[in-house]
Every structure is written in C-alpha cells, then in structure tokens.
Design an enzyme around this catalytic site. Structure first.
Site, PDB file in Angstrom:
ATOM      1  CE1 TYR A 144       1.438   6.790  -2.420  1.00  0.00           C
ATOM      2  CE2 TYR A 144       1.680   4.428  -2.652  1.00  0.00           C
ATOM      3  CZ  TYR A 144       1.602   5.681  -3.209  1.00  0.00           C
ATOM      4  OH  TYR A 144       1.695   5.825  -4.576  1.00  0.00           O
ATOM      5  CG  ASP A 239       6.645  10.389   3.106  1.00  0.00           C
ATOM      6  OD1 ASP A 239       6.228   9.410   2.460  1.00  0.00           O
ATOM      7  OD2 ASP A 239       6.495  11.570   2.731  1.00  0.00           O
ATOM      8  CE  LYS A 267       0.268  13.894  -0.941  1.00  0.00           C
ATOM      9  NZ  LYS A 267      -0.687  13.404  -1.964  1.00  0.00           N
TER      10      LYS A 267
HETATM   11  P1  KE4 Z   1       3.542  11.445  -5.274  1.00  0.00           P
HETATM   12  O1  KE4 Z   1       4.625  10.653  -5.991  1.00  0.00           O
HETATM   13  O2  KE4 Z   1       2.154  10.882  -5.531  1.00  0.00           O
HETATM   14  O3  KE4 Z   1       3.643  12.953  -5.548  1.00  0.00           O
HETATM   15  O4  KE4 Z   1       3.811  11.310  -3.696  1.00  0.00           O
HETATM   16  C1  KE4 Z   1       3.878  10.029  -3.138  1.00  0.00           C
HETATM   17  C2  KE4 Z   1       3.564  10.121  -1.660  1.00  0.00           C
HETATM   18  C3  KE4 Z   1       4.618  10.023  -0.765  1.00  0.00           C
HETATM   19  N1  KE4 Z   1       4.410  10.114   0.571  1.00  0.00           N
HETATM   20  C4  KE4 Z   1       3.164  10.299   1.074  1.00  0.00           C
HETATM   21  C5  KE4 Z   1       2.977  10.387   2.552  1.00  0.00           C
HETATM   22  C6  KE4 Z   1       2.048  10.414   0.197  1.00  0.00           C
HETATM   23  O5  KE4 Z   1       0.812  10.600   0.713  1.00  0.00           O
HETATM   24  C7  KE4 Z   1       2.253  10.325  -1.189  1.00  0.00           C
HETATM   25  C8  KE4 Z   1       1.116  10.386  -2.181  1.00  0.00           C
HETATM   26  N2  KE4 Z   1      -0.199  10.427  -1.632  1.00  0.00           N
HETATM   27  C9  KE4 Z   1      -1.253   9.838  -2.435  1.00  0.00           C
HETATM   28  C10 KE4 Z   1      -2.596  10.008  -1.712  1.00  0.00           C
HETATM   29  N3  KE4 Z   1      -2.625   9.507  -0.428  1.00  0.00           N
HETATM   30  C11 KE4 Z   1      -1.313  10.446  -3.798  1.00  0.00           C
HETATM   31  C12 KE4 Z   1      -2.581  10.122  -4.570  1.00  0.00           C
HETATM   32  C13 KE4 Z   1      -2.256   9.291  -5.774  1.00  0.00           C
HETATM   33  O6  KE4 Z   1      -1.460   8.337  -5.661  1.00  0.00           O
HETATM   34  O7  KE4 Z   1      -2.840   9.593  -6.839  1.00  0.00           O
END
Ligand code: KE4
Length: 432
Positions: A144, A239, A267
């Site tokens: 993801y 990523d 994060k």
């Molecule tokens: P954000 O746009 O949510 O800040 O980051 C996206 C993203 C990109 N790359 C990786 C590897 C990620 O894990 C994420 C976001 N992680 C999820 C949880 N696994 C965020 C939780 C959510 O979507 O509310």
C-alpha cells in the site's frame, strides 16, 4: 466493556462525515462493531470517551515511536504554535528536519516535504516518470502506498498483469500504466522487466510490508530489486513511510544495506503531525521545480508545527543510542510470547517482527505475499481483536495491518498483553 458514548459519537459523526470516519480503516468494518472514539493518550496508553484505557499498539498507525504526548514533542509543538502556525514561506525548521533526515537515511541527499505519505509517494512516482521519461510503474500486490490512483490497482491472478482498478474512480488509462506483481517473487519480477523493462519508470515497494499485515522480504529479494532496477535504468523507490525510523534508525535500507534511488517517508518524521517526505540522490531531486521541470507544490508542505514535532522526535531518535535495541527487545518479547500462547491454544499462526513493528497471521502456512496473506482466518482475528479490546489492549482493527511498539511501552505492558492474549484465546476456544 460499555462503549455507549462511542456508539452515539459514531451516530453523530455519520450525520456530517461520510462513513463517520476520515480514514476508512478506522471504521472497524474488518472486525465489526463500532469504532472507538479516543480522547487522549499518554505514553503507551490511549483513553476513549467512555473512560476506558488501553495499551496502544496502533500508535496512530506508526508515527508515535516515542508514545503519546511525549513531553519534548508537546513542548516543541506548543512553542512553535505560539510563534504562528504557518507562513507559506521557507523556515529554518524545514532545513533542520531535512538535515536530520539526510543524516540518518542512507539514500537521502535532498528531500522535499509534503503533508501526507500519499502525497510523498505520488510525487516520487511523478519525479521518477519525469526523470526517466517513462510511464509504467511496478508495484506489488498487497503493498500500500496511499490512497492515490496509480496505487489503487489490484493484481489480476498471481502472475504478471497490467492492473485493473480496484476502486471506482480510477481511470483504466491510469491502471494501464501500473504493473502489479506478487511480492517476494523473483521470477515475476524478471518477467515484468523482460516484457516492459524499457517502459518502466520506477519500482515502488514497501521494503518491509506493513499493509498486508507484516510481511518481510525474502533473503536477497531487495538486492534483486536493486540489481534489476539498475540494469534497466529504472528508479527504485523504497516506500519507507511505515518502515522508516521504525525498523531501524535508517529504515530497511540501513537494516539490509540495499539503497534505493528515492525514499518516501511519513509517520515517525512528523511525530504525530501531518508530514510526508520524498528524497534521494541530489541528481534526481534536482529535476523538481523550481530548478527542474517536474512540478511539486503544497500550501502546508513543511508546516512549522509539523516540522517542530518531527524535529523533537528525530532528535531523540538520533541521540538515544540504545533506542532501537530496546524497542527490538520489547517487540521480540511480545512476538515470542504470542507465538507460545497461540501454540498453547493450538491456533495456527505465523508471527514476525522487524525492529519495533510486529505482525501475526492466523494462518497455517508461512505468509510471503498477498495470496498467502489472504488465507489467514480473518474471522478469528475479529474475535481476537474484540476479546483483547475487552481486556484493555488496542490492536489494529484489521488483520492486514502491522502493530507497533513505542519507547513508552514497558516489559510490564508486554506481560499484561500476553496475559490478555492467553485469556482471550481461552474465551474464544471455550465459545466454539
Ligand atoms: P498517508 O497518506 O496515510 O499518510 O500514508 C500513506 C502510506 C504510504 N505508504 C505506506 C507504506 C503506508 O503504510 C501508508 C499509510 N499507512 C496506513 C496504515 N497501514 C495508514 C492508515 C490509514 O490509512 O488510516
């Protein structure tokens, strides 16, 4: 446990917020029940609006490596807020956070801040396409990279395929440029490049997958990605939004010694405030506007409050020489303990950890990609989630997420968690 205030809060939210949440996973669809509305956190603990307190292993999905409301982070945000929240101009705080990242992440010589991880991954892909003048990207089923069109593409069968959208609204034209292959499958990688190599702008990968549940790369797999990307002059993007400053101070690229061309972060670098970043070799980053042709902009990119939270967090990460060793000891204690308890209750399972992130699948066979992850018993996970919630342990409300430990967690917290897991599985097994 009585969650009546959360239940009425959720009903209120759904009158004005689509689905009652501002990020889908929070809605508890994967585990059932009503999402818990939280009101405060302190250290490893989080408290809901019904007065319950939980040991928190979600930690806002990873950012809070120092735990909730760390005093230094709170002080830094408060001081910045008193000076004004945003100027839309360069500030020295941006350079300070950038210097901390460049000093600790091996691949990063130049960085650009965004307001989310999704924005960072989107911009990194645009940069790779602009730099290589190619359009196709390779991603991996189950990885993801945020809620952006190029990434919301499901693989077809397990073989190489041109993706098809798995969310309405993603145009077929966008999906056509996304090649999706299984993770940890070197042959599928070779096939993709044999077929499309000269058209592939970048490979974007979670070097330690946290979005299938936790799935670690096979020995040598990341090195294989590095070698083939170099061979085809494709940009390799790690990523590390989730794994950065989480699996090690310098992320998976420090743990494995495999250095990508670009890295995306988020994060932890925001300490709980909205920050994303993408960075890498100065030569590639030089293609970004205003010096180069690849456009990037953002009203709140490098926001002073977010920078203050990130600076406070990364200074502690930098200066606490034993932090990652202590985090890994705690995470191993938890993971080993869960393994023993799942065995005791004859629950088929797979456990894994890397630094301060951990995961487990209720699956009989090893999990190395999305296909094997999907064989896990999500029904059992839902029962386990609620049984742990009732025992004061807050886990990710989905089997396909990773767990996180902070420097605020203690051995006592781990012992309490393991006792809760033992009791929860006794209850679940007795109910069968
Ligand atoms: P954000 O746009 O949510 O800040 O980051 C996206 C993203 C990109 N790359 C990786 C590897 C990620 O894990 C994420 C976001 N992680 C999820 C949880 N696994 C965020 C939780 C959510 O979507 O509310």
């Amino acid at each position: 446990m009585n969650f009546e205030r959360s239940i009425s809060a959720f009903a209120r939210a759904k009158n004005v917020i689509a689905g009652g949440v501002n990020s889908s996973v929070r809605a508890f669809k994967a585990v059932g029940g009503t999402p818990i509305f939280m009101k405060s956190g302190s250290g490893a603990m989080i408290s809901d609006i019904d007065g319950h307190e939980f040991i928190d292993y979600v930690l806002s999905w990873g950012p809070l490596i120092l735990g909730h409301a760390h005093p230094a982070v709170v002080r830094s945000i408060s001081a910045a807020a008193a000076r004004g929240s945003s100027f839309g101009t360069p500030t020295e705080a941006e350079s300070e956070l950038a210097e901390l990242i460049c000093a600790m992440v091996p691949s990063v010589e130049r960085v650009r801040f965004t307001s989310s991880g999704t924005e960072a991954t989107r911009r990194a892909v645009r940069l790779a396409r602009g730099y290589t003048r190619r359009d196709k990207i390779v991603k991996f089923a189950g990885c993801y990279h945020g809620a952006a069109d190029p990434f919301l593409i499901s693989a077809g069968s397990s073989a190489l395929t041109l993706g098809v959208p798995n969310s309405p609204g993603v145009p077929k034209s966008v999906a056509a440029d996304t090649i999706v292959i299984p993770y940890n499958n070197a042959q599928a990688l070779e096939n993709a490049f044999a077929e499309y190599g000269s058209q592939i702008a970048c490979v974007i990968v979670e070097p330690c997958v946290g979005n299938m549940g936790l799935v670690l790369p096979h020995e040598g797999y990341l090195a294989r990605l590095r070698e083939i990307s170099t061979r085809y002059k494709t940009v390799l993007i790690f990523d590390e939004v989730l794994s950065g400053f989480r699996v090690a101070r310098g992320g998976m690229q420090e743990r494995t010694g495999v250095v990508p061309d670009l890295t995306t972060l988020g994060k932890v670098i925001g300490g709980g405030l909205p920050v994303g970043a993408f960075g890498g070799r100065a030569e590639i980053m030089g293609y970004l506007t205003p010096d180069g042709p690849v456009f990037h902009a953002g009203t709140l990119s490098g926001n002073p409050l977010a920078m203050a939270a990130g600076i406070a967090t990364l200074k502690i990460v930098r200066d606490d020489a034993t932090l990652y060793e202590r985090l890994e000891v705690l995470t191993k204690l938890l993971t080993d303990g869960l393994h023993e308890i799942f065995d005791k209750h004859d629950v088929p399972h797979q456990t894994a950890y890397a630094g301060s992130t951990f995961g487990y699948f209720f699956a009989a066979e090893p999990v190395s990609d999305l296909e094997s992850a999907m064989k896990s018993d999500v029904g059992l996970y839902a029962k386990y989630f609620h049984a742990m919630l009732d025992r004061g342990i807050y886990l990710a409300p989905s089997q396909f997420e990773a767990g996180f430990v902070s420097s605020a967690h203690t051995t006592r917290d781990i012992e309490r968690t393991l006792a809760a897991a033992d009791s929860a599985l006794s209850e679940i097994r007795a109910a069968v």
